[in-house]
Design an enzyme around this catalytic site. Structure first.
Site, PDB file in Angstrom:
ATOM      1  N   ASP A 158       0.834  -1.200   0.000  1.00 53.76           N
ATOM      2  CA  ASP A 158       0.000   0.000   0.000  1.00 53.76           C
ATOM      3  C   ASP A 158       0.871   1.253   0.000  1.00 53.76           C
ATOM      4  O   ASP A 158       2.096   1.170   0.133  1.00 53.76           O
ATOM      5  CB  ASP A 158      -0.966   0.004   1.197  1.00 53.76           C
ATOM      6  CG  ASP A 158      -0.333  -0.486   2.505  1.00 53.76           C
ATOM      7  OD1 ASP A 158       0.916  -0.500   2.588  1.00 53.76           O
ATOM      8  OD2 ASP A 158      -1.065  -0.845   3.427  1.00 53.76           O
ATOM      9  N   ASN A 213      -7.336  -3.084  14.606  1.00 54.26           N
ATOM     10  CA  ASN A 213      -8.739  -3.318  14.245  1.00 54.26           C
ATOM     11  C   ASN A 213      -8.893  -4.482  13.272  1.00 54.26           C
ATOM     12  O   ASN A 213      -9.950  -4.677  12.695  1.00 54.26           O
ATOM     13  CB  ASN A 213      -9.367  -2.038  13.672  1.00 54.26           C
ATOM     14  CG  ASN A 213      -8.676  -1.574  12.394  1.00 54.26           C
ATOM     15  OD1 ASN A 213      -7.801  -2.259  11.866  1.00 54.26           O
ATOM     16  ND2 ASN A 213      -9.057  -0.408  11.906  1.00 54.26           N
ATOM     17  N   HIS A 239      -7.210  -4.839  10.405  1.00 54.35           N
ATOM     18  CA  HIS A 239      -6.991  -4.544   8.983  1.00 54.35           C
ATOM     19  C   HIS A 239      -5.745  -5.262   8.451  1.00 54.35           C
ATOM     20  O   HIS A 239      -4.819  -5.568   9.183  1.00 54.35           O
ATOM     21  CB  HIS A 239      -6.945  -3.035   8.704  1.00 54.35           C
ATOM     22  CG  HIS A 239      -5.736  -2.302   9.172  1.00 54.35           C
ATOM     23  ND1 HIS A 239      -5.774  -0.989   9.617  1.00 54.35           N
ATOM     24  CD2 HIS A 239      -4.424  -2.647   9.253  1.00 54.35           C
ATOM     25  CE1 HIS A 239      -4.555  -0.593   9.936  1.00 54.35           C
ATOM     26  NE2 HIS A 239      -3.722  -1.580   9.727  1.00 54.35           N
ATOM     27  N   GLU A 246      -9.662  -1.582   5.781  1.00 50.08           N
ATOM     28  CA  GLU A 246     -10.222  -1.386   7.109  1.00 50.08           C
ATOM     29  C   GLU A 246     -11.479  -2.253   7.287  1.00 50.08           C
ATOM     30  O   GLU A 246     -12.029  -2.761   6.295  1.00 50.08           O
ATOM     31  CB  GLU A 246     -10.578   0.097   7.299  1.00 50.08           C
ATOM     32  CG  GLU A 246      -9.384   1.055   7.149  1.00 50.08           C
ATOM     33  CD  GLU A 246      -8.440   1.075   8.357  1.00 50.08           C
ATOM     34  OE1 GLU A 246      -8.395   0.083   9.124  1.00 50.08           O
ATOM     35  OE2 GLU A 246      -7.734   2.085   8.530  1.00 50.08           O
TER      36      GLU A 246
HETATM   37  C1  F6R Z   1       1.502  -1.611   6.195  1.00 46.34           C
HETATM   38  C2  F6R Z   1       0.094  -1.977   6.283  1.00 46.34           C
HETATM   39  C3  F6R Z   1      -0.620  -2.114   7.579  1.00 46.34           C
HETATM   40  C4  F6R Z   1       0.259  -2.529   8.747  1.00 46.34           C
HETATM   41  C5  F6R Z   1      -0.531  -2.567  10.044  1.00 46.34           C
HETATM   42  C6  F6R Z   1       0.346  -2.877  11.225  1.00 46.34           C
HETATM   43  O1  F6R Z   1       1.946  -1.652   4.851  1.00 46.34           O
HETATM   44  O2  F6R Z   1      -0.530  -2.145   5.286  1.00 46.34           O
HETATM   45  O3  F6R Z   1      -1.678  -3.044   7.436  1.00 46.34           O
HETATM   46  O4  F6R Z   1       0.808  -3.808   8.472  1.00 46.34           O
HETATM   47  O5  F6R Z   1      -1.139  -1.329  10.247  1.00 46.34           O
HETATM   48  O6  F6R Z   1       1.265  -1.850  11.374  1.00 46.34           O
HETATM   49  P1  F6R Z   1       2.491  -1.984  12.380  1.00 46.34           P
HETATM   50  O7  F6R Z   1       3.307  -3.115  11.886  1.00 46.34           O
HETATM   51  O8  F6R Z   1       3.227  -0.677  12.266  1.00 46.34           O
HETATM   52  O9  F6R Z   1       1.912  -2.235  13.712  1.00 46.34           O
END
Ligand code: F6R
Length: 247
Positions: A68, A136, A138, A143
């Site tokens: 992303d 959450n 995701h 989301e």
């Molecule tokens: C990152 C992404 C998100 C993260 C998630 C966890 O490219 O798409 O889904 O993997 O928000 O983030 P961290 O690892 O920073 O806790």
């Protein structure tokens, strides 16, 4: 549940375990296509992979594809996912910058950029996708409520995700509201998936993903429908698993 769950002592050990499997894939298939997440969770994977490269692994023929990207940050912004992935991968893994592909978060037409990235991924064929998980539930920036049928698309970050990511910015107001993200169906097309989660703050999301209902309200729960998923946790992220198993 089809996911294999590995529980390791800490984030470094989790990163080493995932990196060892990625290194094995690269040895078997030097021109593999590997999807890469940003955020904190996969960074120990990339550091451990860099140690494999220092020890002789050639990762230069791999195509590395971002999961992303934020929308609306200027090019080369230090918090763009392109910059984060360049820092983590290009120098440390001795790659040509062209080996990294990221959806264009600066495009005039984000929908067209999403479609172009989707087409690219479909043609390339992702061998292995690395994922983190949001509190959450995701995956990518899909989301809760995102369709399981979604392809790469423009999406809105929830306020909880913007707050969680504010630690990388000067303040929460600077965190973009929108992004381009691989969709849930795009992620599920990868031949294999490695999800990594560490820390107590991820324990609830991990338990819901693995043992709650498979529902669009918890996007990561869809991974249980994938034939080849491995979930690598540290003790803290795994701390609610036995309780939720018997709940
Ligand atoms: C990152 C992404 C998100 C993260 C998630 C966890 O490219 O798409 O889904 O993997 O928000 O983030 P961290 O690892 O920073 O806790």
């Amino acid at each position: 549940m089809t996911a294999v769950v590995d529980v390791t002592a800490d984030a470094t050990a989790a990163g080493e375990a995932v990196a060892a499997r990625i290194a094995a894939l690269i040895r078997t298939k030097p021109d593999a296509v590997i999807g890469v997440a940003t955020g904190s969770s996969p960074m120990p994977v990339y550091s451990a992979l860099a140690r494999h490269v220092s020890a002789g692994l050639d990762a230069s023929r791999v195509t590395w594809c971002a999961l992303d990207e934020y929308l609306g940050l200027p090019p080369r912004h230090p918090q763009s996912y392109r910059t984060a992935l360049e820092d983590a991968l290009i120098g440390p893994l001795r790659l040509d910058p062209a080996a990294l592909r990221v959806p264009d978060g600066t495009a005039q037409d984000p929908d067209q950029a999403a479609e172009a990235y989707e087409q690219f991924l479909a043609k390339a064929g992702v061998d292995l996708q690395i994922l983190g998980i949001g509190r959450n539930g995701h995956i990518g920036f899909n989301e809760p409520g995102t369709s399981f049928a979604s392809r790469t698309h423009r999406a809105r970050l929830t306020e909880s995700t913007r707050k969680a990511n504010a630690r990388f910015f000067s303040d929460v107001a600077s965190v973009p509201h929108e992004c381009l993200t691989q969709g849930v169906a795009t992620i599920m097309r990868a031949r294999s998936i490695e999800l990594i989660a560490t820390g107590e703050h991820k324990a609830e999301a991990v338990a819901r993903a693995l043992y709650g209902p498979v529902t669009e309200q918890c996007p990561a729960s869809v991974l249980r429908r994938h034939p080849d998923v491995r979930v690598t946790l540290d003790d803290a992220a795994a701390s609610l698993l036995s309780r939720s198993r018997t709940a």
